[in-house]
Write an enzyme that holds these catalytic residues in place. Structure first.
Site, PDB file in Angstrom:
ATOM      1  CG  ASN A   1      25.607 -11.061 -14.719  1.00 13.52           C
ATOM      2  OD1 ASN A   1      25.256 -11.748 -15.673  1.00 13.52           O
ATOM      3  ND2 ASN A   1      25.987  -9.803 -14.842  1.00 13.52           N
ATOM      4  CG  ASP A   2      25.072 -11.301  -8.312  1.00 17.73           C
ATOM      5  OD1 ASP A   2      26.153 -11.890  -8.119  1.00 17.73           O
ATOM      6  OD2 ASP A   2      24.956 -10.066  -8.299  1.00 17.73           O
TER       7      ASP A   2
ATOM      8  CD  GLU B   1      21.430  -8.803  -7.571  1.00 23.92           C
ATOM      9  OE1 GLU B   1      22.239  -8.946  -8.496  1.00 23.92           O
ATOM     10  OE2 GLU B   1      21.413  -7.805  -6.828  1.00 23.92           O
TER      11      GLU B   1
ATOM     12  CB  CYS C   1      19.536  -6.279 -16.376  1.00 23.26           C
ATOM     13  SG  CYS C   1      19.667  -6.575 -14.607  1.00 23.26           S
TER      14      CYS C   1
ATOM     15  NE  ARG D   1      29.067 -11.835 -11.033  1.00 22.36           N
ATOM     16  CZ  ARG D   1      28.303 -10.750 -11.095  1.00 22.36           C
ATOM     17  NH1 ARG D   1      27.279 -10.623 -10.265  1.00 22.36           N
ATOM     18  NH2 ARG D   1      28.527  -9.814 -11.968  1.00 22.36           N
TER      19      ARG D   1
ATOM     20  NE  ARG E   1      23.496  -2.629  -9.463  1.00 25.36           N
ATOM     21  CZ  ARG E   1      24.345  -3.514  -9.954  1.00 25.36           C
ATOM     22  NH1 ARG E   1      23.917  -4.692 -10.338  1.00 25.36           N
ATOM     23  NH2 ARG E   1      25.621  -3.224 -10.081  1.00 25.36           N
TER      24      ARG E   1
ATOM     25  NE  ARG F   1      26.709  -4.216 -13.502  1.00 23.08           N
ATOM     26  CZ  ARG F   1      26.650  -4.841 -14.680  1.00 23.08           C
ATOM     27  NH1 ARG F   1      26.980  -4.208 -15.786  1.00 23.08           N
ATOM     28  NH2 ARG F   1      26.248  -6.096 -14.739  1.00 23.08           N
TER      29      ARG F   1
ATOM     30  CG  HIS G   1      38.763   6.960 -16.647  1.00 22.35           C
ATOM     31  ND1 HIS G   1      39.355   7.461 -15.520  1.00 22.35           N
ATOM     32  CD2 HIS G   1      37.523   6.615 -16.304  1.00 22.35           C
ATOM     33  CE1 HIS G   1      38.489   7.414 -14.533  1.00 22.35           C
ATOM     34  NE2 HIS G   1      37.377   6.908 -14.978  1.00 22.35           N
TER      35      HIS G   1
HETATM   36  C1  PEP Z   1      23.401  -9.362 -12.175  1.00 21.09           C
HETATM   37  O1  PEP Z   1      23.674  -9.753 -11.045  1.00 21.09           O
HETATM   38  O2  PEP Z   1      22.967 -10.091 -13.068  1.00 21.09           O
HETATM   39  C2  PEP Z   1      23.572  -7.949 -12.546  1.00 21.09           C
HETATM   40  C3  PEP Z   1      23.028  -7.482 -13.632  1.00 21.09           C
HETATM   41  O3  PEP Z   1      24.305  -7.162 -11.778  1.00 21.09           O
HETATM   42  P1  PEP Z   1      25.872  -7.287 -11.503  1.00 21.09           P
HETATM   43  O4  PEP Z   1      26.496  -8.020 -12.643  1.00 21.09           O
HETATM   44  O5  PEP Z   1      26.333  -5.882 -11.380  1.00 21.09           O
HETATM   45  O6  PEP Z   1      25.932  -8.038 -10.201  1.00 21.09           O
HETATM   46 MG    MG Z   2      24.084  -8.521  -9.340  1.00 21.35          MG
END
Ligand code: PEP
Ligand code: MG
Length: 590
Positions: A455-456, A432, A503, A466, A335, A299, A192
């Site tokens: 990302n996923d 994703e 994203c 990852r 989300r 998130r 924080h």
């Molecule tokens: C992703 O998976 O790209 C994403 C934006 O969500 P997170 O990084 O929270 O899995």
């Molecule tokens: Mg994700």
């Protein structure tokens, strides 16, 4: 001169004298209480809780006034923790059953809660122990009739604050005007204090482990929050180099801040919408400062934070409404819960491989209530402005149908109860899981928008964990397979007329962002601080050129050749807008 290395959690450089925070750690004694004194002891405990509540409210109000309402949100959680029956009622019960003093009862209950927190696999959730210490410490101080640590509110001139663990209460009470930088033994970027420091633009390094032991009070220290470094008593030349870097950082920030009002448009006038990814509602202010045209990804599971507890419908409506108001007139995309099995209870079943197991919408088969509550809150918040609902971890039409049915149920429930809500909240899918991305055309008729979570997507497409640094070199956003899937999704979105955003972290890298635009993507959502650089890159290239280069990239066999082509063919200004290259951010997931 000596150096320490930690995690840079708030960028920038500062040099100044160190002040080391020593916490009051008065011992707690175990005393037995005579039967006729028990209720008086309970009263003493209750009064300390009451006083703590008043103090927290005052701190929250002060923070709202001086730093802005969104930062005060942290203290809502402290107030909730204070009233949590797991803490308060159990401490009171212990005074009665064991006939012990209030301090000891509080200590026992807080220790058992710490044990509970330490079992969480998610680092962020484990860090919530700090919040517990903060709340319990305050009650203990009030039991002793002490004042809240006054020195933090009256700092002796501009200083670099060195602390073991700076709690949110302490951070709120700080005389921030006199703080040049903050360094702490514990913490990470979800800490924080790090969030507050970032929002205030004060350099900070966390996770230094031994800073309080190794930095003598009063010595000159230099803090590099960008690189995560602290130099104790820097030599003359080192100091000069740091001061030069500090100046450079200031100039660069100023230049980038200047782009806030500039449109995000390519040389040939193609508009690309740049939005922000946020984990905490208080980051919305930072998103705005960096020129975000909306929140492309909130998130929401970070709201579970402290103690892994589902926030109530009312609490959620309040958070979503505040986000909407803050970002007005831009949209906020929330989300839905992207959590694993552990969110259903620490003693429940666990998943052998959480990334591929029961998570997000898959939890609907075990418990619908948290999702129903969230959807109701989102529909209700929709009355206050543009909000969008995004379902994560969808693997195909069946998952999506389940979620949409629940959304219909939430609508009917609200309607029959006569509760005000927005019927027409846009609903989208976070693409994703490769399976869902491959059938985006088939999902399109059921949704209003798509957002690709690269990302996923990359982790699943390339079978690279990852979170595992040992295979991070194989995590390749520019892998031809990634580009092909993105190209396919872009075509499906275009054919169906559904807006498409990206994203994942990839969207926040200038080179990759230009490539995404070349593939036909017109919305990108990223960490707020990445927006100015991506905007600068997009303003230096035409969409036409990006399309041509992307088309050629799609024909190349590997990442190295794709990257080389991008560097060779894109304008020099695009390459110049890149920050120092870093490995793709791979935030661990719970
Ligand atoms: C992703 O998976 O790209 C994403 C934006 O969500 P997170 O990084 O929270 O899995
Ligand atoms: Mg994700």
């Amino acid at each position: 001169m000596s150096g320490l290395r930690g995690t840079g959690v708030s960028a920038g450089i500062a040099v100044g004298p160190a002040i080391v925070v020593e916490r009051d750690t008065a011992p707690v004694f175990r005393l037995s209480v005579a039967p006729e004194q028990v209720e008086a002891e309970v009263g003493r405990l209750e009064s300390a809780f009451e006083l703590s509540r008043e103090q927290l409210r005052a701190v929250k109000e002060r923070l709202s006034r001086e730093v802005g309402a969104p930062h005060a949100y942290i203290f809502d959680a402290h107030l909730l923790m204070l009233d949590d029956p797991l803490l308060r009622d159990r401490a009171v019960a212990l005074v009665r059953t064991d006939r012990v003093n209030a301090e000891w009862a509080l200590r026992c209950v807080s220790e058992s809660l710490h044990d509970l927190f330490s079992q969480f696999s998610d680092a962020y959730l484990r860090e919530r122990s700090t919040d517990l210490d903060d709340v319990v410490g305050r009650v203990q101080l009030n039991l002793r009739g002490s004042e809240e640590a006054p020195s933090l509110q009256r700092l002796p001139g501009p200083v670099v604050l060195v602390a073991g663990d700076l709690t949110p209460s302490e951070a709120a009470g700080l005389d921030w005007d006199r703080v040049l930088a903050v360094v702490t033994d514990v913490g990470s970027s979800t800490y924080h204090t790090a969030i507050i420091a970032r929002s205030l633009g004060i350099p900070a390094v966390a996770g230094l482990k031994q800073a309080t032991r190794l930095i003598p009070p009063g010595v000159l220290i230099a803090v590099d929050g960008t690189r995560g470094e602290v130099v104790v008593e820097p030599s003359g030349p080192a100091l000069a180099a740091l001061q030069e870097a500090q100046e450079e950082f200031r100039r660069e920030e100023e230049r980038l801040r200047g782009t806030r009002a500039l449109p995000s448009r390519t040389l040939d006038d193609v508009v690309v919408r740049l939005e922000a990814n946020v984990e905490f509602p208080e980051e919305a202010a930072t998103a705005q400062q960096h020129g975000a045209e909306g929140i492309g990804l909130f998130r929401s599971e970070y709201l579970l934070g402290r103690g892994l507890r589902w926030p109530s419908e009312e609490q959620q409506v309040d958070v979503y409404r505040r986000l909407i108001e803050q970002m007005h007139p831009h949209p906020v995309t929330v989300r839905t819960w992207d959590v694993g099995l552990e969110a259903l209870g620490p003693s429940g079943p666990s998943s052998p491989n959480p990334a591929l197991g029961e998570r997000a919408l898959r939890l609907l088969h075990r418990s619908r209530e948290p999702f129903r509550t969230q959807l109701r809150a989102l529909l209700r918040a929709g009355r206050h402005g543009p909000i969008r609902i995004m379902f994560p971890f969808v693997s195909g039409a069946a998952d999506l149908r389940l979620a949409l049915d629940l959304l219909d149920e939430a609508r009917s429930g609200l309607r029959s109860e006569g509760v005000d809500f927005e019927d027409d909240v846009p609903v989208g899918v976070n693409l994703e899981v490769p399976g869902a991305a491959m059938v985006a055309d088939l999902l399109a008729p059921s949704v209003d928008f798509f957002s690709v979570g690269t990302n996923d997507l990359i982790q699943y497409l390339l079978a690279v964990d990852r979170t595992d640094p040992r295979v991070s070199a194989l995590y390749e956003p520019l892998h031809p397979a990634v580009l092909r899937v993105l190209g396919q999704v872009a075509a499906a979105a275009q054919a169906s007329g559904r807006p498409l955003s990206v994203c994942g972290e990839m969207a926040g890298q200038p080179l990759e962002a230009v490539l995404l635009v070349g593939l036909g993507i017109r919305e990108l959502s990223m960490a707020p601080s990445a927006i100015p650089r991506v905007k600068a890159a997009l303003r230096a290239v035409s969409a036409e050129r990006a399309r041509d280069v992307a088309g050629r990239c799609l024909l190349l066999p590997d990442r190295a050749e794709i990257e080389a082509l991008l560097r060779r063919e894109l304008p020099a200004e695009v390459i110049a807008s890149e920050p120092a290259r870093r490995s793709e951010a791979t935030r661990p997931r719970g």
